[in-house]
Scaffold this motif. Structure first.
Motif, short mmCIF file in Angstrom:
data_model
loop_
_atom_site.label_atom_id
_atom_site.label_comp_id
_atom_site.label_asym_id
_atom_site.label_seq_id
_atom_site.Cartn_x
_atom_site.Cartn_y
_atom_site.Cartn_z
N CYS A 23 -2.70 11.71 9.16
CA CYS A 23 -3.86 10.79 9.23
C CYS A 23 -5.03 11.52 9.88
O CYS A 23 -4.92 11.99 11.02
CB CYS A 23 -3.52 9.56 10.07
SG CYS A 23 -2.20 8.56 9.37
N VAL B 141 -4.27 11.15 4.73
CA VAL B 141 -5.10 9.94 4.66
C VAL B 141 -6.36 10.23 5.48
O VAL B 141 -6.26 10.48 6.69
CB VAL B 141 -4.41 8.71 5.30
CG1 VAL B 141 -5.32 7.48 5.23
CG2 VAL B 141 -3.08 8.42 4.63
N PHE C 243 -8.62 2.94 -0.28
CA PHE C 243 -8.39 1.58 0.22
C PHE C 243 -9.63 1.18 1.00
O PHE C 243 -9.95 1.77 2.04
CB PHE C 243 -7.14 1.54 1.10
CG PHE C 243 -6.86 0.18 1.69
CD1 PHE C 243 -6.85 -0.96 0.90
CD2 PHE C 243 -6.59 0.04 3.05
CE1 PHE C 243 -6.60 -2.22 1.43
CE2 PHE C 243 -6.33 -1.21 3.59
CZ PHE C 243 -6.34 -2.34 2.79
N ASP D 91 -11.58 -1.48 3.20
CA ASP D 91 -11.21 -2.60 4.08
C ASP D 91 -12.08 -2.57 5.33
O ASP D 91 -11.58 -2.52 6.45
CB ASP D 91 -9.71 -2.47 4.44
CG ASP D 91 -9.19 -3.68 5.19
OD1 ASP D 91 -9.79 -4.76 5.09
OD2 ASP D 91 -8.16 -3.53 5.89
N ASP E 291 -9.62 -4.85 -0.28
CA ASP E 291 -8.91 -5.96 0.37
C ASP E 291 -9.85 -7.17 0.57
O ASP E 291 -11.08 -7.04 0.56
CB ASP E 291 -8.36 -5.50 1.72
CG ASP E 291 -7.24 -6.41 2.22
OD1 ASP E 291 -6.82 -7.32 1.47
OD2 ASP E 291 -6.78 -6.20 3.36
N THR F 36 -9.33 8.53 7.05
CA THR F 36 -9.69 7.15 7.35
C THR F 36 -10.94 7.12 8.23
O THR F 36 -11.07 7.92 9.17
CB THR F 36 -8.48 6.41 7.99
OG1 THR F 36 -8.88 5.05 8.25
CG2 THR F 36 -7.97 7.05 9.27
N THR G 12 -10.50 1.67 9.62
CA THR G 12 -9.22 2.09 10.21
C THR G 12 -8.61 1.02 11.11
O THR G 12 -7.39 0.84 11.13
CB THR G 12 -9.43 3.36 11.08
OG1 THR G 12 -10.25 4.29 10.40
CG2 THR G 12 -8.12 3.99 11.47
N MET H 203 0.34 3.97 4.63
CA MET H 203 0.10 4.86 3.48
C MET H 203 0.60 6.27 3.77
O MET H 203 1.19 6.91 2.90
CB MET H 203 -1.39 4.84 3.12
CG MET H 203 -1.83 3.47 2.62
SD MET H 203 -3.49 3.43 1.93
CE MET H 203 -4.49 3.45 3.41
N GLU I 226 -9.42 5.95 3.24
CA GLU I 226 -9.44 4.58 3.76
C GLU I 226 -10.79 4.33 4.42
O GLU I 226 -11.26 5.13 5.23
CB GLU I 226 -8.32 4.35 4.77
CG GLU I 226 -8.35 2.93 5.34
CD GLU I 226 -7.23 2.65 6.31
OE1 GLU I 226 -6.36 1.82 6.00
OE2 GLU I 226 -7.21 3.28 7.40
N SER J 4 -2.70 0.29 8.63
CA SER J 4 -2.62 0.50 7.17
C SER J 4 -2.59 2.00 6.85
O SER J 4 -1.92 2.42 5.91
CB SER J 4 -3.77 -0.20 6.44
OG SER J 4 -5.02 0.13 7.02
N ALA J 5 -3.31 2.80 7.64
CA ALA J 5 -3.27 4.26 7.41
C ALA J 5 -1.85 4.78 7.59
O ALA J 5 -1.37 5.60 6.80
CB ALA J 5 -4.23 4.96 8.37
N LEU K 70 0.84 -1.21 0.00
CA LEU K 70 0.00 0.00 0.00
C LEU K 70 0.87 1.26 0.00
O LEU K 70 0.59 2.23 -0.71
CB LEU K 70 -0.92 0.01 1.23
CG LEU K 70 -2.03 -1.05 1.25
CD1 LEU K 70 -2.73 -1.03 2.61
CD2 LEU K 70 -3.04 -0.80 0.13
#
Ligand SMILES: C[S@@+](CC[C@H](N)C(=O)[O-])C[C@H]1O[C@@H](n2cnc3c(N)ncnc32)[C@H](O)[C@@H]1O
Length: 224
Positions: free
Chosen positions: A113, A87, A139, A141, A167, A89, A68, A77, A65, A73-74, A51
């Motif tokens: 973030c 990001v 993204f 997820d 994902d 999220t 979270t 990225m 995103e 993952s945040a 990612l």
């Protein structure tokens, strides 16, 4: 060809061992998430690196995103974003959002973030109505049954050239088992079918194995 079920995990560990040590903030975010009892359903180290690589390769500045959890993952990225990048999220569980915010506060990349404690479909629909600036990469997820709704809204919030990544779309191969009708599997099938036939999306689906078992990513580029 048959593969010992232990091999993909061992190969993942081998690959991680070839690379520089995991970033301190990622290690700390995972440890804090685990200590708080969050479920271990976030991206693996290599998926996180992937990612991060996508964000860097696309030159993304605005990332979306959906889902979270503890923010791992945040953070993967965020570390590839330029200074002014963000990001955004979205997380619906206050207990997850609290840990994610602690992880962001403790990370040198956490200021990029922006956490939204909200129901994802509501937040996304509101942003569409408000006409917010497009996202360069999304993204998805979260709850898999709403995958198509999230992908539709992510497309409405994208621009030509944006990427939409979903994902967990393979689910140990259950997507081709017609007897398997659980909502997560159905959500994976539905989003692949929707993305695969959408005239504005160029889709590639990558099956993956490793630390997170047998699963996969859908990656689509938004066309003009
Ligand atoms: C698989 S986890 C996200 C993992 C995270 N992306 C990572 O790799 O570190 C899914 C998260 O989505 C959240 N979620 C589920 N339904 C949601 C919804 N309707 N709106 C927002 N978040 C949701 C869950 O609470 C959970 O924290």
């Amino acid at each position: 060809m048959t593969t010992d079920p232990a091999t993909p995990l061992a190969v993942d560990q081998f690959i991680v061992g070839l690379q520089p040590a995991l970033p301190d903030d990622i290690v700390a975010a995972r440890a804090r998430s685990e200590a708080a009892g969050l479920p271990a359903i976030g991206v693996s180290s290599e998926q996180g690196r992937f990612l991060s690589l996508l964000v860097a390769a696309t030159g993304a500045r605005r990332v979306l995103e959906v889902g979270t959890l503890g923010g791992v993952s945040a953070l993967w990225m965020a570390r590839s974003l330029p200074e002014a990048g963000q990001v955004h999220t979205i997380e619906v569980e206050p207990a997850h959002a609290r840990i994610a915010q602690e992880n962001f506060s403790a990370s040198p990349h956490g200021a990029r973030c922006v956490l939204h404690l909200d129901e994802a479909a509501k937040a996304l629909a509101r942003w569409v109505a408000q006409g917010v600036a497009p996202f360069d990469l999304a993204f998805i997820d979260a709850d898999k049954k709403n995958n198509v709704r999230y992908a539709e809204l992510a497309l409405a919030l994208a621009r030509p050239g944006s990427l939409i990544v979903v994902d967990n779309v393979i689910r140990s191969g259950r997507i081709i088992d017609v007897a398997c009708t659980d909502e997560n599997t159905q959500g994976a099938r539905d989003v692949l079918s929707w993305m695969g036939s959408h005239p504005r999306l160029a889709l590639a689906v990558l099956q993956t194995v490793g630390e997170k078992g047998y699963d996969g990513f859908a990656v689509a580029r938004v066309q003009a």
